[in-house]
Design an enzyme around this catalytic site. Structure first.
Site, short mmCIF file in Angstrom:
data_model
loop_
_atom_site.label_atom_id
_atom_site.label_comp_id
_atom_site.label_asym_id
_atom_site.label_seq_id
_atom_site.Cartn_x
_atom_site.Cartn_y
_atom_site.Cartn_z
N HIS A 253 27.56 11.32 40.46
CA HIS A 253 27.14 12.71 40.58
C HIS A 253 26.21 12.84 41.77
CE1 HIS A 253 25.38 16.64 39.57
NE2 HIS A 253 26.46 16.83 38.83
N GLU A 308 32.44 15.68 33.82
CA GLU A 308 33.86 15.95 33.95
C GLU A 308 34.72 14.98 33.14
OE1 GLU A 308 33.80 15.76 38.16
OE2 GLU A 308 33.64 17.92 38.40
#
Length: 367
Positions: A253, A308
């Site tokens: 991320h 995700e």
């Protein structure tokens, strides 16, 4: 004087662009606060309507209740459905993601409804219509008395969802409704800072969300799991992918240096959704091996699981088509976008950063 910026500075990493009461991300500690609550606490006790009320109240210093928001979103879904004959022709021939964008761009003010409610209420109606049309089916009329999560599933699938399915989608909507100054929220605030209306601002936000570096990764997570296929293939498939230098979807991320706190919230939602954990045993083994492999490859900065990975598993377990993952993300994030746009208009100023010119310069003229 030439000013040379670092890569981080060029990407505006760590550069405050606004003051906000809406959400806070601490990437070093793996912490997400939305409307004054840690995301896990919020998802455990609040509905999407409840967190939307908190966000809108924070942005505008309002006093809306959860019931107020539920009623306004129910009416907004009805109004949006009535306008589908005007919105859908512009989306003809487009896929779900692009068709959603075109329809969102056609939204306008509705008499008696705040712009925020018009937008957030319209998003699941448009998403449902796009998914149904891709199957050559007519859109499903909304139920104004249903919760936003329940009506979203019903309009997507054409049948009334089970309570556990509603709870799972509601947890997802709450978990991803806002996330600091991410790319789509920044785009929304930039447009709002010009005093353009919320419809223009949110359209810009959705356009940013469609990029694969922002909101477009859940579908590739499922493609990765499909490619691995079985437990016996986890190790050889992952090792070969890393040897080729490929990116493993659902890991790493831009902000978090530790595990994305939203990942565990959604993992718990999946466990509650199905008695056997849906596809969690296999996906859990994939996640565990990838995390271990990434630690071995980059011991100083291993990439951790992001939101995700479990988003893909949860939405797939709810029988939502993969092509609709980005619009469903927008159904949730529209609450944050509208709040940020309103906060920017109320408290901010025109966002106008500078750039460092590195191009050619004209030669100095002689005497």
């Amino acid at each position: 004087m030439n000013i040379h910026l670092t890569k981080s500075q060029i990407g505006l990493d760590g550069v405050p662009a606004a003051e906000t009461v809406l959400s806070h991300v601490d990437g070093e500690r793996g912490e997400l606060i939305i409307a004054g609550e840690h995301v896990g606490t919020l998802a455990a006790k609040s509905s999407f309507e409840g967190v939307t009320a908190r966000l809108w109240n924070g942005a505008s210093k309002g006093t809306l209740s959860e019931a107020d928001v539920r009623a306004s979103l129910g009416l907004a879904r009805q109004r949006a459905f009535a306008r589908l004959p005007d919105l859908l022709p512009a989306t003809r021939g487009m896929g779900i993601i692009d068709g959603f964008r075109a329809a969102v761009a056609g939204l306008r003010a509705e008499n008696g409804l705040a712009h925020e409610a018009t937008i957030v209420g319209a998003f699941p109606v448009i998403a449902g219509a796009q998914v149904r049309r891709a199957k050559a089916l007519d859109p499903i009329a909304p139920d104004p008395n249903a919760s936003h999560a329940a009506d979203t599933l019903r309009m997507l699938r054409g049948t009334s969802p089970e309570p556990r399915e509603v709870a799972a989608l509601d947890a997802y909507l709450v978990t991803v409704c806002d996330h600091g100054m991410n790319a789509s929220t920044f785009a929304t605030r930039v447009v709002a800072s010009t005093q353009a209306d919320l419809f223009a601002a949110v359209t810009a936000g959705y356009c940013a969300l469609t990029g694969p570096l922002h909101g477009g990764a859940p579908e590739p997570v499922l493609e990765m799991l499909d490619a691995i296929g079985s437990r016996e293939r986890i190790k050889p498939w992952v090792d070969a992918a890393l040897a080729r230098g490929e990116r493993l979807m659902g890991f790493g991320h831009r902000v978090y240096r530790v595990r994305d706190p939203r990942a565990d919230v959604l993992k718990s939602a999946i466990e509650r959704l199905s008695a056997d954990g849906a596809d969690l045993p296999f996906a859990g083994e994939v996640e565990a091996y990838i995390r271990d492999a990434l630690r071995r490859k980059n011991p100083d900065r291993p990439l951790e699981t992001n939101v995700e990975f479990f988003t893909a598993i949860l939405l797939d377990a709810l029988a939502i088509p993969r092509q609709a993952f980005t619009p469903i993300f927008a159904v949730a994030r529209s609450a944050g976008w509208t709040a940020h746009a309103r906060e920017q208009q109320r408290t901010g100023r025109l966002i106008r950063p500078s750039s460092s010119y590195v191009g050619a310069k004209p030669e100095a003229s002689g005497d």
